[in-house]
Write an enzyme that holds these catalytic residues in place. Sequence first.
Site, PDB file in Angstrom:
ATOM      1  N   ASP A  89       0.855  -1.198   0.000  1.00 40.45           N
ATOM      2  CA  ASP A  89       0.000   0.000   0.000  1.00 40.45           C
ATOM      3  C   ASP A  89       0.890   1.247   0.000  1.00 40.45           C
ATOM      4  O   ASP A  89       2.120   1.134   0.042  1.00 40.45           O
ATOM      5  CB  ASP A  89      -0.974  -0.023   1.200  1.00 40.45           C
ATOM      6  CG  ASP A  89      -0.262   0.074   2.550  1.00 40.45           C
ATOM      7  OD1 ASP A  89       0.615   0.940   2.716  1.00 40.45           O
ATOM      8  OD2 ASP A  89      -0.583  -0.730   3.461  1.00 40.45           O
ATOM      9  N   HIS A 104       8.642  -5.248  -1.265  1.00 41.38           N
ATOM     10  CA  HIS A 104       7.802  -6.198  -2.009  1.00 41.38           C
ATOM     11  C   HIS A 104       7.017  -5.540  -3.138  1.00 41.38           C
ATOM     12  O   HIS A 104       6.045  -6.100  -3.628  1.00 41.38           O
ATOM     13  CB  HIS A 104       6.865  -6.939  -1.045  1.00 41.38           C
ATOM     14  CG  HIS A 104       7.599  -7.860  -0.110  1.00 41.38           C
ATOM     15  ND1 HIS A 104       7.040  -8.412   1.020  1.00 41.38           N
ATOM     16  CD2 HIS A 104       8.877  -8.332  -0.153  1.00 41.38           C
ATOM     17  CE1 HIS A 104       7.943  -9.176   1.635  1.00 41.38           C
ATOM     18  NE2 HIS A 104       9.063  -9.135   0.944  1.00 41.38           N
ATOM     19  N   THR A 171       5.103  -6.977  11.871  1.00 44.05           N
ATOM     20  CA  THR A 171       5.420  -8.051  10.918  1.00 44.05           C
ATOM     21  C   THR A 171       5.669  -9.348  11.672  1.00 44.05           C
ATOM     22  O   THR A 171       6.298  -9.345  12.737  1.00 44.05           O
ATOM     23  CB  THR A 171       6.624  -7.709  10.014  1.00 44.05           C
ATOM     24  OG1 THR A 171       7.013  -8.892   9.299  1.00 44.05           O
ATOM     25  CG2 THR A 171       7.825  -7.185  10.783  1.00 44.05           C
ATOM     26  N   SER A 172       5.185 -10.460  11.116  1.00 50.70           N
ATOM     27  CA  SER A 172       5.361 -11.759  11.769  1.00 50.70           C
ATOM     28  C   SER A 172       6.780 -12.290  11.571  1.00 50.70           C
ATOM     29  O   SER A 172       7.145 -13.300  12.171  1.00 50.70           O
ATOM     30  CB  SER A 172       4.351 -12.757  11.203  1.00 50.70           C
ATOM     31  OG  SER A 172       4.518 -12.857   9.798  1.00 50.70           O
TER      32      SER A 172
HETATM   33  P1  OAD Z   1       1.740 -10.987   8.558  1.00 47.63           P
HETATM   34  O1  OAD Z   1       0.258 -11.064   8.336  1.00 47.63           O
HETATM   35  O2  OAD Z   1       2.523 -12.236   8.429  1.00 47.63           O
HETATM   36  O3  OAD Z   1       2.000 -10.414  10.024  1.00 47.63           O
HETATM   37  C1  OAD Z   1       1.319  -9.285  10.488  1.00 47.63           C
HETATM   38  C2  OAD Z   1       1.801  -8.961  11.874  1.00 47.63           C
HETATM   39  O4  OAD Z   1       1.154  -7.757  12.284  1.00 47.63           O
HETATM   40  C3  OAD Z   1       1.493 -10.023  12.925  1.00 47.63           C
HETATM   41  O5  OAD Z   1       2.662 -10.301  13.680  1.00 47.63           O
HETATM   42  C4  OAD Z   1       0.412  -9.366  13.785  1.00 47.63           C
HETATM   43  O6  OAD Z   1       0.488  -9.740  15.158  1.00 47.63           O
HETATM   44  C5  OAD Z   1       0.777  -7.896  13.626  1.00 47.63           C
HETATM   45  N1  OAD Z   1      -0.317  -6.943  13.892  1.00 47.63           N
HETATM   46  C6  OAD Z   1      -1.656  -7.097  13.728  1.00 47.63           C
HETATM   47  N2  OAD Z   1      -2.294  -5.961  14.060  1.00 47.63           N
HETATM   48  C7  OAD Z   1      -1.347  -5.056  14.430  1.00 47.63           C
HETATM   49  C8  OAD Z   1      -1.372  -3.703  14.882  1.00 47.63           C
HETATM   50  N3  OAD Z   1      -2.513  -3.027  15.017  1.00 47.63           N
HETATM   51  N4  OAD Z   1      -0.191  -3.086  15.162  1.00 47.63           N
HETATM   52  C9  OAD Z   1       0.991  -3.762  15.023  1.00 47.63           C
HETATM   53  N5  OAD Z   1       1.068  -5.044  14.614  1.00 47.63           N
HETATM   54  C10 OAD Z   1      -0.077  -5.688  14.324  1.00 47.63           C
HETATM   55  O7  OAD Z   1       2.302  -9.833   7.606  1.00 47.63           O
HETATM   56  P2  OAD Z   1       3.808  -9.524   7.162  1.00 47.63           P
HETATM   57  O8  OAD Z   1       4.770  -9.916   8.217  1.00 47.63           O
HETATM   58  O9  OAD Z   1       3.821  -8.121   6.688  1.00 47.63           O
HETATM   59  O10 OAD Z   1       4.433 -10.531   0.855  1.00 47.63           O
HETATM   60  O11 OAD Z   1       3.957 -10.486   5.930  1.00 47.63           O
HETATM   61  C11 OAD Z   1       5.144 -10.476   5.180  1.00 47.63           C
HETATM   62  C12 OAD Z   1       4.865 -10.747   3.727  1.00 47.63           C
HETATM   63  O12 OAD Z   1       4.101 -11.941   3.605  1.00 47.63           O
HETATM   64  C13 OAD Z   1       4.001  -9.719   3.043  1.00 47.63           C
HETATM   65  O13 OAD Z   1       4.729  -8.585   2.611  1.00 47.63           O
HETATM   66  C14 OAD Z   1       3.442 -10.462   1.881  1.00 47.63           C
HETATM   67  C15 OAD Z   1       3.204 -11.817   2.495  1.00 47.63           C
HETATM   68  O14 OAD Z   1       3.539 -12.855   1.679  1.00 47.63           O
HETATM   69  C16 OAD Z   1       4.070 -10.323  -0.433  1.00 47.63           C
HETATM   70  O15 OAD Z   1       2.934 -10.028  -0.791  1.00 47.63           O
HETATM   71  C17 OAD Z   1       5.193 -10.448  -1.384  1.00 47.63           C
END
Ligand code: OAD
Length: 229
Positions: A89, A104, A171-172
């Site tokens: 985004d 990404h 991020t997870s």
């Molecule tokens: P994930 O969905 O794996 O992780 C999201 C994280 O955000 C989790 O650890 C949640 O606990 C946390 N979370 C949820 N709500 C939140 C809040 N209000 N404040 C802070 N944290 C919060 O997403 P990503 O780690 O971003 O790649 O995933 C990495 C990549 O996986 C993405 O970029 C995407 C996907 O495959 C592509 O599309 C290439």
Amino acid sequence: MKKLVVLTGAGISAESGIATFRDANGLWEGHDVMEVASPQGWRKNPALVLDFYNQRRKNAHDAQPNPGHRTLAELEKYFKVTIVTQNVDNLHERAGSSQVIHLHGSLFQSRSTLNENLVYDIEGGEINMGDKCERGSQLRPNIVWFGEMVPLMEDAVREAETADVFMVVGTSLVVYPAAGLMHYVPDNKPIYVIDPHLPRISPRPNLHLIAEKAGIALPRIMEELIKQA
Ligand code: OAD
């Protein structure tokens, strides 16, 4: 000015109403990742892939930056800030951050399927079958799919290596190479991790774990961060 480098993931945009990937109701639920986010999926059914990203682009367009994004933009008054985001985004930019590395890719760009360097801003909000690059090949989203290289990773590593303060927000930390970025931060520099469900991180000196939502934690710790500027 000291340098603040922030790795962000889907969690920072969660409070703007954009689904994360792996939480309950996450974006991959109901979608086979390999169908919509891999070169194989694209070859099998490009129309489905385009639809998936057209919908995500619409959601991102309708969303607004939240206090988490805005605090990171505000911190530019005190630090030289680089955001390294895994998000596709544009909420960091819309909040006012001026230096954003999109590891990404971006929902708002298309690219040629013939030459990855032919990248275009998307006009009209959608990419459809039959939309072509200047050399006549079908356009695809300018997004890094599973199994593809992450061309901006070297830039991100350089930022991490030279950070005075490093943050990881929402991020997870399961998708590499982004998940390994904090290992490049020098040992004597502080790392802050903000996530209501903290990812697993090996202990190290100067590690601050904050189990809270980004939109609450970032404004709250802003004063503490400014003291380090
Ligand atoms: P994930 O969905 O794996 O992780 C999201 C994280 O955000 C989790 O650890 C949640 O606990 C946390 N979370 C949820 N709500 C939140 C809040 N209000 N404040 C802070 N944290 C919060 O997403 P990503 O780690 O971003 O790649 O995933 C990495 C990549 O996986 C993405 O970029 C995407 C996907 O495959 C592509 O599309 C290439």
